[in-house]
Enzyme design. Structure first.
Site, PDB file in Angstrom:
ATOM      1  N   SER A   1      -9.696  -2.595  -3.566  1.00 31.98           N
ATOM      2  CA  SER A   1     -10.972  -3.245  -3.252  1.00 31.98           C
ATOM      3  C   SER A   1     -12.164  -2.585  -3.947  1.00 31.98           C
ATOM      4  O   SER A   1     -12.922  -3.245  -4.661  1.00 31.98           O
ATOM      5  CB  SER A   1     -11.205  -3.233  -1.738  1.00 31.98           C
ATOM      6  OG  SER A   1     -10.123  -3.785  -1.042  1.00 31.98           O
TER       7      SER A   1
ATOM      8  N   ASP B   1       0.809  -1.213   0.000  1.00 33.20           N
ATOM      9  CA  ASP B   1       0.000   0.000   0.000  1.00 33.20           C
ATOM     10  C   ASP B   1       0.846   1.269   0.000  1.00 33.20           C
ATOM     11  O   ASP B   1       0.598   2.191  -0.775  1.00 33.20           O
ATOM     12  CB  ASP B   1      -0.914  -0.025   1.234  1.00 33.20           C
ATOM     13  CG  ASP B   1      -1.779   1.204   1.356  1.00 33.20           C
ATOM     14  OD1 ASP B   1      -2.850   1.248   0.723  1.00 33.20           O
ATOM     15  OD2 ASP B   1      -1.392   2.135   2.090  1.00 33.20           O
TER      16      ASP B   1
ATOM     17  N   ALA C   1      -4.557   2.893  -0.863  1.00 36.33           N
ATOM     18  CA  ALA C   1      -4.316   2.198  -2.132  1.00 36.33           C
ATOM     19  C   ALA C   1      -4.977   0.829  -2.128  1.00 36.33           C
ATOM     20  O   ALA C   1      -5.631   0.441  -3.101  1.00 36.33           O
ATOM     21  CB  ALA C   1      -2.816   2.071  -2.388  1.00 36.33           C
ATOM     22  N   ASP C   2      -4.807   0.085  -1.056  1.00 37.28           N
ATOM     23  CA  ASP C   2      -5.408  -1.246  -0.966  1.00 37.28           C
ATOM     24  C   ASP C   2      -6.929  -1.187  -1.064  1.00 37.28           C
ATOM     25  O   ASP C   2      -7.553  -1.979  -1.789  1.00 37.28           O
ATOM     26  CB  ASP C   2      -5.028  -1.904   0.362  1.00 37.28           C
ATOM     27  CG  ASP C   2      -3.598  -2.418   0.383  1.00 37.28           C
ATOM     28  OD1 ASP C   2      -2.961  -2.431  -0.683  1.00 37.28           O
ATOM     29  OD2 ASP C   2      -3.129  -2.800   1.468  1.00 37.28           O
ATOM     30  N   LEU C   3      -7.531  -0.258  -0.331  1.00 32.18           N
ATOM     31  CA  LEU C   3      -8.983  -0.245  -0.194  1.00 32.18           C
ATOM     32  C   LEU C   3      -9.688   0.567  -1.275  1.00 32.18           C
ATOM     33  O   LEU C   3     -10.622   0.072  -1.916  1.00 32.18           O
ATOM     34  CB  LEU C   3      -9.362   0.282   1.197  1.00 32.18           C
ATOM     35  CG  LEU C   3      -8.832  -0.575   2.361  1.00 32.18           C
ATOM     36  CD1 LEU C   3      -9.117   0.095   3.695  1.00 32.18           C
ATOM     37  CD2 LEU C   3      -9.426  -1.968   2.328  1.00 32.18           C
TER      38      LEU C   3
END
Length: 353
Positions: A174, A140, A168-170
């Site tokens: 996602s 991330d 970044a991840d979420l």
């Protein structure tokens, strides 16, 4: 099931949608958890050692409740054959491997689509298919750094801040994956044709910079200077939209961006002499009036602790709120009836007081 989703009446919207989840850690599992909350049948396959998130206990539970979880040997032909059989009847498959890993396991998107033409395959990657970057490892913090988002997270003095939320991840991973796969599923239902979608968390997060890109140009047009993040339109340069420290070292968030809210704030703080010192009245941040207004507001907030202002501003609707800690937010009336999974609970934990 997420009771908050159920309360919206959409918990059964994806009933009958079969999802194969090969992802690990945070971005993919959070995406499929959202799908499960919406009623999808999510089957998660992990390596024999388990998803690395299992080491964090509560995190794994938060990301994977509502799924059917199975461990398998991704190098054993029999396990791969069973997985292929499951994918052949699925609507969606999601993974978070680096490029060519699926091919190495005998699960190339081309072969899977040939077997199941309606299949929607979503691969969440760090850098997409960009040459010289597609194979690079990252997390991330790297994707935020390369997208330009991390640079936007500066303190008032211009120092780099280290966020504790995985944007970044979420957001880049996602949420973007869920939007893309649902659009592709609808299309597959209409046309009978699935597809392979490659999500780049870095590129997606870059596209989320819509405000800094636009407001930076706006501020430059007004001041003739390209603003640094902490001096951008919504980055702290406006007296009506910034953070103010309280007597006890806490902060109040002032979002009185529109003139009516700013004037209400000035009235609430008894600084009506600054009510016209607003950007909509042509008072730019570089003007002495704007700077004097910011100083006056800062002095007011510094005169009392956060608890005083938190109670005081309950009587004014001027976009002013306290900055809550995570523990305080969890026990606030907005969230006090939900646990960490979003499930409704009737009381707060004992440490809320």
């Amino acid at each position: 099931m997420n009771d908050a989703i159920a309360a919206l009446g959409i918990a059964d919207c994806l009933t009958g949608l079969k999802v194969i989840d090969l992802s690990r850690n945070l971005p993919g599992p959070f995406a499929t958890r959202l799908l499960a909350d919406l009623g999808a049948d999510v089957i998660k396959y992990e390596p024999k050692s388990g998803d690395p998130a299992r080491a964090l206990g509560n995190l794994f539970d938060a990301l994977n409740h509502g799924k059917s979880c199975h461990k398998m040997d991704f190098k054993h032909p029999d396990d791969i054959a069973k997985l292929k059989s499951d994918i052949a009847t699925a609507d969606v498959m999601i993974d978070s491997f680096r490029p060519n890993v699926l091919e190495g396991m005998g699960l190339s998107p081309q072969a899977l689509l040939a077997e199941n033409p309606k299949l929607v395959i979503v691969s969440i990657t760090g850098y997409g298919t960009t040459p010289n970057w597609a194979d690079k490892a990252g997390h991330d913090i790297n994707f935020m750094a390369m997208s330009g988002v991390l640079d936007q997270l500066k303190t008032a003095s211009g120092e780099q801040a280290m966020p504790n939320v995985q944007f970044a991840d979420l957001a880049g991973g996602s949420d973007t994956a869920v939007i893309a796969l649902l659009a592709a599923v609808v299309n597959a239902k209409l046309t009978g044709k699935g597809r392979h979608i490659i999500i780049s968390m870095t590129h997606s997060l870059y596209n989320h910079l819509v405000m800094p890109k636009a407001t930076g140009k706006f501020v430059k047009a007004l001041t003739q200077v390209t603003p640094t993040p902490e001096q951008d339109f919504l980055g702290g340069v406006l007296p009506c939209y910034r953070l103010y420290q309280t007597q006890d070292g806490r902060y109040m968030a002032v979002g009185s961006l529109e003139l009516k809210f700013w004037q209400g704030l000035c009235q609430a703080l008894d600084v009506n002499e600054h009510a016209a010192s607003h950007w909509q009245m042509g008072v730019l941040p570089t003007h002495p009036q704007s700077q004097a207004a910011a100083k006056a507001i800062a002095q007011k907030f510094a005169s009392q602790p956060l608890s005083h202002w938190q109670h005081y501003f309950t009587q004014f609707d001027v976009c002013v709120t306290p900055i809550l800690t995570l523990a305080e937010a969890a026990c606030h009336e907005l969230f006090a009836n939900q646990d960490e999974y979003g499930n409704v609970k009737p009381w707060c934990d004992n440490d809320c007081n």
